[in-house]
Design an enzyme around this catalytic site. Structure first.
Site, PDB file in Angstrom:
ATOM      1  N   ILE A 101       0.889  -1.160   0.000  1.00 42.22           N
ATOM      2  CA  ILE A 101       0.000   0.000   0.000  1.00 42.22           C
ATOM      3  C   ILE A 101       0.927   1.210   0.000  1.00 42.22           C
ATOM      4  CG2 ILE A 101      -0.201  -0.109   2.534  1.00 42.22           C
ATOM      5  CD1 ILE A 101      -2.928   1.208   2.316  1.00 42.22           C
ATOM      6  N   SER A 102       0.717   2.128  -0.942  1.00 40.28           N
ATOM      7  CA  SER A 102       1.616   3.272  -1.102  1.00 40.28           C
ATOM      8  C   SER A 102       1.550   4.206   0.098  1.00 40.28           C
ATOM      9  CB  SER A 102       1.259   4.052  -2.368  1.00 40.28           C
ATOM     10  OG  SER A 102       1.450   3.276  -3.518  1.00 40.28           O
TER      11      SER A 102
END
Length: 223
Positions: free
Chosen positions: A69-70
């Site tokens: 997840i960025s």
């Protein structure tokens, strides 16, 4: 659980406020609709329970299957670059955790999201359904092909790095539409905003240096 957590229905609300104020607003993100949405969406629900206390820190987190997840700032930067007003049809390449999908679902009229890993897609859809995001269509498969059956899109966001711009994205982008994509090798990339001009040509704008997982598929990297 501390006394503050016991007295709050959402123990992460303060963490979200800090995330938006210190990581996102402080670094120049100005879109008021986006900032409001990022204050609202429970990012911690999109990561493993063991990592929830890190969900609002400014770095990526693993979500399984070699994916991440960025970091919140990159999510905000990429989303702001799409310049969404609320009536757009957006294509997302790489559903991943579903967090970016939720943000797009709040800001656009409809979202079409593609994920090549079935387990990630199933998990993300379950979370998004539980949060009431029903303006999202899901597809499992090769994201480098886009989704030609429902094109054109006013926005396309790609959360994996490609060696060059996949031609299907250019073809499926509406005139005046924006494509946000990291380009480079497997170890370091540059994040670009691509605008499709009236004559069909594209204009590239530099956003920042970045590092994403590889975009796998016919117009990306091999497995």
């Amino acid at each position: 659980m501390n006394s503050w957590q016991k007295n709050n229905k959402d123990p992460f609300s303060l963490a979200r406020e800090w995330m938006v104020r210190d990581q996102i607003e402080a670094r120049g993100i100005k879109d008021k609709r986006l900032l409001k949405v990022m204050r609202k969406i429970p990012r911690h629900l999109f990561v493993d329970e063991a990592l929830r206390d890190q969900a609002y820190n400014d770095y990526p987190l693993p979500i399984g299957e070699g994916q991440t997840i960025s970091q919140p700032y990159i999510v905000a930067l990429m989303t702001e670059a799409l310049e969404l007003k609320g009536q757009e049809k957006v294509l997302e390449i790489g559903t991943g955790s579903g967090y970016q999908t939720a943000i797009l679902a709040e800001l656009a009229q409809s979202v079409f999201t593609i994920e090549r890993v079935p387990t990630l897609m199933q998990r993300a859809k379950a979370i998004l359904d539980s949060l009431g995001y029903f303006n999202v269509a899901y597809k499992t498969g090769n994201g480098t092909l886009g989704w030609p059956e429902v094109a054109p899109f006013q926005g396309i966001i790609v959360t994996a790095a490609a060696p060059e711009i996949p031609q299907p994205y250019v073809e499926q982008l509406d005139i005046g539409g924006k494509l946000v994509i990291p380009l480079g090798d497997k170890f370091s990339q540059v994040l670009y905003k691509i605008i499709k001009l009236p004559d069909g040509r594209i204009k590239k704008e530099y956003l920042c240096g970045c590092r994403f997982v590889p975009l796998v598929g016919i117009y990306g990297w091999s497995e």
